[in-house]
Design a protein around this motif. Structure first.
Motif, PDB file in Angstrom:
ATOM      1  N   LEU A  84      27.498  12.941  17.306  1.00 43.17           N
ATOM      2  CA  LEU A  84      28.250  11.804  16.772  1.00 43.17           C
ATOM      3  C   LEU A  84      28.000  10.611  17.689  1.00 43.17           C
ATOM      4  O   LEU A  84      28.190  10.712  18.902  1.00 43.17           O
ATOM      5  CB  LEU A  84      29.743  12.122  16.705  1.00 43.17           C
ATOM      6  CG  LEU A  84      30.647  10.996  16.181  1.00 43.17           C
ATOM      7  CD1 LEU A  84      30.380  10.726  14.699  1.00 43.17           C
ATOM      8  CD2 LEU A  84      32.124  11.350  16.404  1.00 43.17           C
ATOM      9  N   TYR A  85      27.573   9.498  17.097  1.00 42.77           N
ATOM     10  CA  TYR A  85      27.228   8.324  17.900  1.00 42.77           C
ATOM     11  C   TYR A  85      27.944   7.081  17.387  1.00 42.77           C
ATOM     12  O   TYR A  85      28.092   6.892  16.176  1.00 42.77           O
ATOM     13  CB  TYR A  85      25.710   8.080  17.867  1.00 42.77           C
ATOM     14  CG  TYR A  85      24.919   9.225  18.456  1.00 42.77           C
ATOM     15  CD1 TYR A  85      24.902   9.443  19.831  1.00 42.77           C
ATOM     16  CD2 TYR A  85      24.216  10.099  17.625  1.00 42.77           C
ATOM     17  CE1 TYR A  85      24.184  10.502  20.369  1.00 42.77           C
ATOM     18  CE2 TYR A  85      23.503  11.157  18.161  1.00 42.77           C
ATOM     19  CZ  TYR A  85      23.490  11.360  19.531  1.00 42.77           C
ATOM     20  OH  TYR A  85      22.791  12.408  20.070  1.00 42.77           O
ATOM     21  N   ASP A  86      28.358   6.263  18.330  1.00 41.38           N
ATOM     22  CA  ASP A  86      28.923   4.942  18.050  1.00 41.38           C
ATOM     23  C   ASP A  86      27.760   3.950  18.087  1.00 41.38           C
ATOM     24  O   ASP A  86      27.324   3.520  19.156  1.00 41.38           O
ATOM     25  CB  ASP A  86      29.970   4.602  19.109  1.00 41.38           C
ATOM     26  CG  ASP A  86      30.569   3.214  18.937  1.00 41.38           C
ATOM     27  OD1 ASP A  86      30.056   2.433  18.106  1.00 41.38           O
ATOM     28  OD2 ASP A  86      31.542   2.902  19.647  1.00 41.38           O
ATOM     29  N   LEU A  87      27.236   3.591  16.921  1.00 40.83           N
ATOM     30  CA  LEU A  87      26.015   2.786  16.849  1.00 40.83           C
ATOM     31  C   LEU A  87      26.213   1.358  17.337  1.00 40.83           C
ATOM     32  O   LEU A  87      25.258   0.723  17.790  1.00 40.83           O
ATOM     33  CB  LEU A  87      25.482   2.789  15.415  1.00 40.83           C
ATOM     34  CG  LEU A  87      25.083   4.158  14.865  1.00 40.83           C
ATOM     35  CD1 LEU A  87      24.702   4.027  13.402  1.00 40.83           C
ATOM     36  CD2 LEU A  87      23.950   4.757  15.662  1.00 40.83           C
ATOM     37  N   GLU A  88      27.424   0.856  17.266  1.00 43.26           N
ATOM     38  CA  GLU A  88      27.665  -0.511  17.724  1.00 43.26           C
ATOM     39  C   GLU A  88      27.521  -0.611  19.238  1.00 43.26           C
ATOM     40  O   GLU A  88      27.117  -1.652  19.765  1.00 43.26           O
ATOM     41  CB  GLU A  88      29.046  -0.983  17.278  1.00 43.26           C
ATOM     42  CG  GLU A  88      29.146  -1.247  15.771  1.00 43.26           C
ATOM     43  CD  GLU A  88      30.438  -1.934  15.393  1.00 43.26           C
ATOM     44  OE1 GLU A  88      31.279  -2.161  16.292  1.00 43.26           O
ATOM     45  OE2 GLU A  88      30.613  -2.243  14.198  1.00 43.26           O
ATOM     46  N   ASN A  89      27.834   0.463  19.940  1.00 40.80           N
ATOM     47  CA  ASN A  89      27.771   0.462  21.397  1.00 40.80           C
ATOM     48  C   ASN A  89      26.655   1.351  21.942  1.00 40.80           C
ATOM     49  O   ASN A  89      26.417   1.352  23.156  1.00 40.80           O
ATOM     50  CB  ASN A  89      29.117   0.924  21.971  1.00 40.80           C
ATOM     51  CG  ASN A  89      30.253  -0.017  21.604  1.00 40.80           C
ATOM     52  OD1 ASN A  89      30.237  -1.189  21.978  1.00 40.80           O
ATOM     53  ND2 ASN A  89      31.216   0.483  20.843  1.00 40.80           N
ATOM     54  N   ASP A  90      25.994   2.076  21.055  1.00 39.83           N
ATOM     55  CA  ASP A  90      24.959   3.022  21.482  1.00 39.83           C
ATOM     56  C   ASP A  90      23.915   3.131  20.372  1.00 39.83           C
ATOM     57  O   ASP A  90      23.770   4.158  19.716  1.00 39.83           O
ATOM     58  CB  ASP A  90      25.604   4.384  21.773  1.00 39.83           C
ATOM     59  CG  ASP A  90      24.607   5.450  22.190  1.00 39.83           C
ATOM     60  OD1 ASP A  90      23.517   5.090  22.666  1.00 39.83           O
ATOM     61  OD2 ASP A  90      24.923   6.652  22.018  1.00 39.83           O
ATOM     62  N   ALA A  91      23.160   2.050  20.176  1.00 37.75           N
ATOM     63  CA  ALA A  91      22.180   2.007  19.082  1.00 37.75           C
ATOM     64  C   ALA A  91      21.058   3.020  19.276  1.00 37.75           C
ATOM     65  O   ALA A  91      20.400   3.407  18.307  1.00 37.75           O
ATOM     66  CB  ALA A  91      21.588   0.599  18.971  1.00 37.75           C
ATOM     67  N   ASP A  92      20.831   3.477  20.522  1.00 32.87           N
ATOM     68  CA  ASP A  92      19.752   4.434  20.792  1.00 32.87           C
ATOM     69  C   ASP A  92      20.176   5.882  20.541  1.00 32.87           C
ATOM     70  O   ASP A  92      19.367   6.796  20.710  1.00 32.87           O
ATOM     71  CB  ASP A  92      19.266   4.279  22.227  1.00 32.87           C
ATOM     72  CG  ASP A  92      18.693   2.904  22.498  1.00 32.87           C
ATOM     73  OD1 ASP A  92      17.901   2.437  21.659  1.00 32.87           O
ATOM     74  OD2 ASP A  92      19.037   2.299  23.525  1.00 32.87           O
TER      75      ASP A  92
END
Length: 508
Positions: free
Chosen positions: A413-421
C-alpha cells in the motif's frame, strides 16, 4: 474528395513509457508526437491494465483484463498464451459493422480467429518508412472501397533487440535507409528516478532514445499519409504504448513506471492542446472506439457458437465524452480509480498481482509473494542491470533496494502523493489498517465481478472452489495457507465463497 466515414487509426509503440517531449522529457526528440499532442488531447493519467506486450495489447483490443480474456502472457511460440476463442475483439466487431480492418507491423496476440483483421501485414521490421507506405496503400484501398476503416499500426520500436544485450535495433539493415538515426550522447539522456544513473544505463538509454525517435518518425509519416489522402478531417487518431520502458523496475511490474503510459488522441474538429488529468484505463479504449463509430457500447459478435460461453461484459467506459476536459472531473462525473491484472510475461515469469490505484493511493495484492519476483530474460541479461547489480551494497534500483524488488510481501500500500516511487510500504502500519482492508475488499469485489481465477483465500482459488460451496465447503478468510495452524475450527471463514455467485465458465 475526402471520405465522410468515421475512420480510426490506432498507433501502438512497443515498450515506450512517457519518454516523450510533450510529457515533460525535454531531452528526447519527438516532434511528431509533440505535434499530435498539440493538436488533440494528451492524457497524463492513462494506465495499462497489465505490463507485458501481448497481454496489454489484448486488453486494448478486447476491453477486458487478461484474466478475463485468457491472454495471460506472451503469445510467443514457447509460451503460446492465447485469448479465449469466445472473446469478442475490436477487429471482429468492427469487421462485423462493415469496417475495413487491418493491422500492419507487430501483432503479438492470438489466435487469428479472435483477432480477425481483414488485412494482416505482420512484420518485425523497424523500417517505419515501409510501414507508412503500407498504411497509405491501406488508406487508398479503403477509399476505393468507399468503406470506413480501422487500422492498427504496431511498431516494434522502441523494444529491445532481443538478440543482443544492450541493443535497440539501431542497425541500418533493421530500420532501412530512408529514416535518419538520431545523434545522441550519454550525457544527453535523462535517467528517471526509478532507474540508477550509471554509465551502463546511459549507454542503453542512448540506444533507446534512437529507437524512440524512430517511432516518432514513423508516426509522422503515417500522419502525413492521412493528410495526403484527405482523411484527417474524419479519422480518430490514437497513439499509445503497450507497457513501460524495457528496464528493471518498470516492464513486468505494476508499479507506475510500468503502467502509467502515453495516451494521445486527436479527434477531428476537436479542441487542440488539451492536457487531460482524468484517470483512464486501457480497457476504456475499445468502448471509446465504439462510441466514436456510433456503435453500441455493448456490441457483441454475431457469429458466436451457441454452445460456447458469451464474451464477458466489458467494464470500461468511453472517454470520448471527457476528451476535451482539461479540468479534474468530480467523482460523480468520472471514476477516479483503475484496476490492474498481471499474471505472466514469459512462461517462467509467473507472478500474479492485482492492483487498485486511486489518485492518492495504490494497493498491490501479490498472490504468489513467496516466489522471488522473476526477471524477464532481456531485462536480466541487459548491460544496465549488470551495472546495477555490481554497484556497492546495498544495491538499489532507483530508490528501491534490490532486495525489496526481488522479495515482496503479500500486500503493498503506497501513498502516491508523498511516495510516487512506491518505496515505503504502508501495509502493516496501524494507522493505515482500515485503508488496507478497504482496498483489499474493493479488489476482491472486482475479482469476483471479473471471474478472476486468482481470487485467493487460504492459498486457494475461491473462483474454482465455489463449485463445492453447495456441499458445505468453507474456506478461511486469511490470504495464505497457514502450515503452522492449518485447522479451520474457530477461524473466520470468507464471505466470498458463494454457491451461485461468480463461477460462470468454470467447469462443474
Amino acid at each position: 474528395m475526402a471520405s465522410q466515414h468515421k475512420n480510426i487509426v490506432l498507433l501502438i509503440a512497443d515498450d515506450l513509457g512517457q519518454y516523450i517531449g510533450s510529457y515533460g522529457c525535454a531531452s528526447i526528440s519527438t516532434p511528431n508526437l509533440d505535434r499530435l499532442a498539440a493538436s488533440g488531447t494528451q492524457f497524463t493519467n492513462a494506465f495499462a491494465s497489465t505490463t507485458s506486450c501481448s497481454g496489454s495489447r489484448s486488453t486494448i483490443f478486447t476491453g477486458l483484463h487478461t484474466h478475463e480474456n485468457g491472454q495471460y502472457g506472451l503469445n510467443w511460440f514457447k509460451t503460446h498464451f492465447q485469448t479465449f476463442q469466445h472473446i469478442d475483439s475490436a477487429p471482429k466487431l468492427f469487421s462485423q459493422a462493415g469496417y475495413k480492418t487491418g493491422i500492419i507491423g507487430k501483432v503479438h496476440v492470438g489466435p487469428d480467429e479472435v483477432y480477425s483483421w481483414q488485412v494482416r501485414e505482420e512484420s518485425g521490421t523497424r523500417d517505419v518508412a515501409w510501414v507508412a507506405d503500407r498504411c497509405e496503400a491501406f488508406f487508398e484501398e479503403a477509399r476505393a472501397d468507399e468503406r470506413p476503416f480501422f487500422l492498427t499500426v504496431g511498431y516494434i520500436d522502441p523494444h529491445r533487440d532481443v538478440s543482443t544485450r544492450g541493443g535497440f535495433g539501431n542497425h541500418e539493415e533493421q530500420y532501412g535507409s530512408r529514416v535518419p538515426l538520431l545523434d545522441v550522447k550519454p550525457e544527453d539522456v535523462e535517467v528517471p528516478r526509478w532507474l540508477t544513473d550509471l554509465p551502463e544505463m546511459r549507454q542503453e538509454l542512448v540506444e533507446y532514445y534512437k529507437a524512440i525517435n524512430r517511432t516518432d518518425t514513423g508516426v509522422g509519416l503515417v500522419y502525413d499519409a492521412l493528410e495526403r489522402q484527405g482523411l484527417l478531417d474524419n479519422t480518430l487518431v490514437i497513439f499509445t504504448s503497450d507497457n513501460g520502458p524495457p528496464f528493471v523496475n518498470s516492464k513486468t511490474t505494476l508499479y507506475d513506471a510500468g503502467i502509467k503510459l502515453p495516451l494521445i488522441v486527436q479527434q477531428p474538429s476537436g479542441k487542440s492542446g488539451i492536457v487531460n488529468p482524468n484517470m483512464v484505463s486501457f480497457i476504456d479504449i475499445l468502448p471509446t472506439l465504439l462510441k466514436w463509430a456510433e456503435l453500441p457500447l455493448d456490441l457483441r459478435s454475431s457469429d458466436r457458437d451457441s454452445r460456447s460461453p458469451a464474451s464477458p461484459d466489458r467494464q470500461g467506459r468511453s472517454f470520448l465524452t471527457i476528451l476535451e476536459r482539461a479540468d479534474l472531473l468530480p467523482d460523480s462525473d468520472w471514476q477516479h480509480h483503475i484496476f490492474g491484472s498481471h499474471t505472466f510475461h514469459e512462461m517462467q515469469n509467473y507472478w500474479p498481482t492485482r492492483i487498485l490505484r486511486t489518485r492518492h493511493y495504490k494497493y498491490h495484492r501479490n498472490v504468489a509473494w513467496r516466489l522471488d519476483f522473476p526477471f524477464a530474460a532481456d531485462l536480466y541479461a541487459s548491460i544496465s542491470f549488470e551495472g546495477i547489480r555490481n554497484t556497492d551494497s546495498p544495491v538499489v534500483i532507483g530508490r528501491r533496494i534490490l532486495k525489496d524488488y526481488i522479495f515482496r510481501p503479500p500486500e503493498e500500500l503506497y501513498d502516491l502523493e508523498n511516495d510516487a516511487d512506491e518505496v515505503r510500504n504502508l501495509a502493516g502500519e496501524k494507522e493505515h489498517e482500515n485503508r488496507l482492508l478497504e482496498f483489499r475488499e474493493r479488489v476482491t469485489e472486482w475479482q469476483k465481478l471479473t471471474n478472476d481465477l486468482w481470487l485467493y483465500r487460504d492459498g486457494q482459488s475461491l473462483t474454482v472452489n465455489s463449485r463445492y460451496a453447495k456441499d458445505g465447503l468453507q474456506i478461511p478468510e486469511r490470504l495464505d495457507f497457514d502450515v503452522n495452524s492449518p485447522g479451520t475450527k474457530g477461524v473466520v471463514m470468507t464471505k466470498h465463497l458463494t454457491v451461485d455467485g461468480y463461477s460462470a465458465g468454470i467447469e462443474k
